[in-house]
Design a protein around this motif. Structure first.
Motif, short mmCIF file in Angstrom:
data_model
loop_
_atom_site.label_atom_id
_atom_site.label_comp_id
_atom_site.label_asym_id
_atom_site.label_seq_id
_atom_site.Cartn_x
_atom_site.Cartn_y
_atom_site.Cartn_z
N LYS A 24 3.30 5.57 2.25
CA LYS A 24 4.70 5.94 2.51
C LYS A 24 5.34 6.38 1.22
O LYS A 24 5.30 5.66 0.22
N ALA A 25 5.95 7.57 1.22
CA ALA A 25 6.48 8.13 -0.01
C ALA A 25 7.95 7.80 -0.24
O ALA A 25 8.43 7.88 -1.38
N ASP A 26 8.68 7.43 0.82
CA ASP A 26 10.09 7.09 0.62
C ASP A 26 10.28 5.60 0.83
O ASP A 26 9.31 4.83 0.86
N TRP A 27 11.53 5.15 1.04
CA TRP A 27 11.83 3.72 1.05
C TRP A 27 12.53 3.32 2.33
O TRP A 27 13.37 4.06 2.86
N ASN A 28 12.16 2.15 2.83
CA ASN A 28 12.82 1.60 4.01
C ASN A 28 14.22 1.14 3.64
O ASN A 28 14.44 0.60 2.57
N ARG A 29 15.13 1.34 4.59
CA ARG A 29 16.51 0.91 4.38
C ARG A 29 16.95 -0.02 5.50
O ARG A 29 16.45 0.08 6.62
N PRO A 30 17.87 -0.95 5.22
CA PRO A 30 18.33 -1.87 6.26
C PRO A 30 18.98 -1.11 7.42
O PRO A 30 19.65 -0.10 7.21
N GLY A 78 21.71 6.84 -7.75
CA GLY A 78 21.36 6.39 -6.41
C GLY A 78 20.16 7.13 -5.86
O GLY A 78 19.91 8.30 -6.18
N TYR A 79 19.42 6.44 -5.03
CA TYR A 79 18.20 7.03 -4.47
C TYR A 79 18.54 8.07 -3.40
O TYR A 79 19.39 7.85 -2.55
N ASN A 80 17.84 9.20 -3.48
CA ASN A 80 17.99 10.24 -2.47
C ASN A 80 16.61 10.84 -2.21
O ASN A 80 16.02 11.47 -3.09
N PRO A 81 16.05 10.63 -1.01
CA PRO A 81 14.68 11.12 -0.76
C PRO A 81 14.57 12.63 -0.77
O PRO A 81 13.47 13.17 -0.88
N ASN A 83 10.07 17.85 -7.49
CA ASN A 83 9.43 17.55 -6.21
C ASN A 83 9.22 18.81 -5.39
O ASN A 83 10.18 19.54 -5.09
N LEU A 84 7.96 19.08 -5.04
CA LEU A 84 7.65 20.19 -4.15
C LEU A 84 7.76 19.78 -2.69
O LEU A 84 8.08 20.59 -1.83
N SER A 85 7.46 18.51 -2.41
CA SER A 85 7.57 17.92 -1.07
C SER A 85 7.60 16.41 -1.27
O SER A 85 7.63 15.92 -2.41
N LYS A 86 7.59 15.68 -0.15
CA LYS A 86 7.55 14.22 -0.29
C LYS A 86 6.23 13.74 -0.87
O LYS A 86 6.15 12.63 -1.41
N ARG A 87 5.18 14.56 -0.76
CA ARG A 87 3.85 14.17 -1.24
C ARG A 87 3.52 14.73 -2.62
O ARG A 87 2.86 14.06 -3.41
N TRP A 145 0.81 -1.21 0.00
CA TRP A 145 0.00 0.00 0.00
C TRP A 145 0.84 1.26 0.00
O TRP A 145 0.28 2.37 -0.01
N ASP A 146 2.15 1.15 -0.01
CA ASP A 146 3.03 2.32 -0.03
C ASP A 146 3.44 2.65 -1.46
O ASP A 146 3.35 1.82 -2.37
N ASN A 147 3.90 3.90 -1.65
CA ASN A 147 4.49 4.38 -2.91
C ASN A 147 3.51 4.40 -4.08
O ASN A 147 3.90 4.24 -5.23
N TRP A 148 2.23 4.59 -3.79
CA TRP A 148 1.24 4.82 -4.84
C TRP A 148 1.21 6.30 -5.18
O TRP A 148 1.62 7.16 -4.38
N PHE A 149 0.70 6.64 -6.36
CA PHE A 149 0.58 8.04 -6.75
C PHE A 149 -0.59 8.22 -7.71
O PHE A 149 -1.02 7.29 -8.40
#
Length: 413
Positions: A251-257, A151-154, A204-208, A51-55
């Protein structure tokens, strides 16, 4: 900068739960005693919940239609407004997909009886202006080039994505009455397949929230199955540009270990010196142990005090021998005669808790003389015997045990 091939990235979309990245973003520090646990993107990215990272994305823009005879119409007159609405999901920071609906009006030129031909228009070289609206569902596979190669950068503001997709349209054209008047747009039963590629510039204006510029090239194939339709314009193309607004769900970003970061060690030189000294001491002790184990054993003879050969006890104030005492001295005499080379000391004792010194002195002397005489009488040579007295107490255990102090002891000299 680590480069990942497109094929490897595509496999990661379906099979890999993590995606390697280069930029280090450390967040959400949790202190547990002296160890810190931090999210580390260099270790990859964990798949988020479904259910995360939908748009949701809405777009408005313009398109230019390219068919066989469109050159007969001025370029400015071929622009048409267009719009679409999509819902999608990013499965990893690099790969995603979207599905939606397109609404694309198109202006061109065609035969008077072709799809979308406008009535009442002047012909140019036998062709008239056309206008139709393509409406239908589409599906795109998306890949973020920025996250793939950088590389990913939120916190990144700009992102470039490429996509490849297709769909199907229904064609709407103007419908005319018998008198030639327009009756609005309706389904002309023209089924169209579309294949397209494009790029999305996202800001990107914000995380949302984000704004985007979507540039697209589409190839369309029309099948005309209504009566009187022209078959001249079967393959055509379209170039589109859209401004869009995206709102992200879940959730707009990604979980990291999570990785553990231990505090830096203090200067260990002193500990190393102590360890080296301990090692040296251990080595020295091991050497001493080896030397000890290899040393010949030394037999030590322990000196043991010998007990008297016999002790004759007396009642208080008595120095005469009883029948039992004579029997004991007879056995002692036999031992002495067997050991003719051994000399013996006879010592007379009296307790100092009773009687006077004069009485005790006389008792000691009489007691030792009586034993000496009995041994001589039993055949022991006088040369083996030495008679003496002792003014102390034989056992000296106290007045309660004075009976043990009234005796004559016979010991080897």
């Amino acid at each position: 900068m680590k480069k990942i091939t497109f094929l490897a990235g595509l496999c990661a979309l379906f099979f890999a739960p993590t995606l390697a990245a280069q930029e280090t973003v450390v967040e959400e520090v949790v202190n547990v005693q002296d160890v810190q646990y931090v999210e580390d993107p260099t270790q990859g990215y964990v798949m988020n919940s479904f259910w995360d990272n939908w748009f949701i994305t809405g777009q408005v823009g313009a398109n230019v239609y390219f068919s066989k005879h469109d050159g007969l119409r001025s370029f400015q007159d071929r622009f048409s407004p267009a719009a679409n609405l999509y819902i999608g999901k990013w499965f990893t920071p690099v790969f995603g997909a979207r599905v939606g609906v397109d609404w694309i009006p198109m202006k061109g030129m065609g035969y008077p009886g072709s799809t979308g031909a406008l009535k009442g228009e002047h012909t140019i070289d036998g062709y008239v202006k056309t206008r139709q609206i393509e409406v239908g569902p589409v599906f795109d596979l998306m890949a973020s080039m920025t996250n793939l190669f950088c590389g990913y950068n939120p916190n990144r503001v700009y992102d470039l994505s490429l996509y490849l997709g297709g769909g199907g349209y229904w064609t709407l054209t103007k419908q005319y009455k018998a008198n030639g008047e327009s009756d609005g747009y309706g389904n002309c039963h023209d089924r169209v397949l579309t294949f397209r590629v494009g790029m999305i510039h996202t800001f990107n204006l914000s995380k949302r929230c984000a704004l985007s510029l979507d540039l697209r090239f589409s190839a369309l194939d029309g099948t005309y199955d209504f009566e009187g339709a022209s078959m001249a314009n079967r393959n055509y193309y379209d170039v589109q540009a859209y401004l869009g607004f995206t709102y992200r769900l879940g959730k707009a970003d990604w979980n990291r270990p999570m990785v553990a970061i231990c505090p830096p060690a203090e200067n260990c030189d002193a500990l190393r010196a102590r360890l080296a000294a301990a090692d040296a001491r251990i080595a020295d002790l091991e050497g001493q142990l080896r030397d000890c184990l290899n040393r010949p054993a030394t037999v030590v003879k322990e000196e043991v005090d010998k007990a008297p050969l016999a002790t004759i006890y007396y009642p208080i104030g008595v120095y005469r021998l009883t029948k039992e005492d004579n029997n004991v001295l007879g056995a002692v005499a036999e031992v002495m005669k067997i050991n003719a080379n051994t000399n013996y000391v006879l010592t007379g004792w009296a307790d100092n808790y009773t009687g006077t010194d004069a009485i005790n002195k006389r008792l000691r002397q009489n007691r030792v003389n009586g034993v000496y005489d009995k041994l001589i009488k039993n055949g022991v040579p006088a040369s083996q015997l030495e008679a003496t007295t002792n003014d102390g107490n034989l056992c000296d255990l106290g007045e309660k045990y004075v009976a043990l102090d009234r005796a004559v002891t016979i010991e080897e000299k």
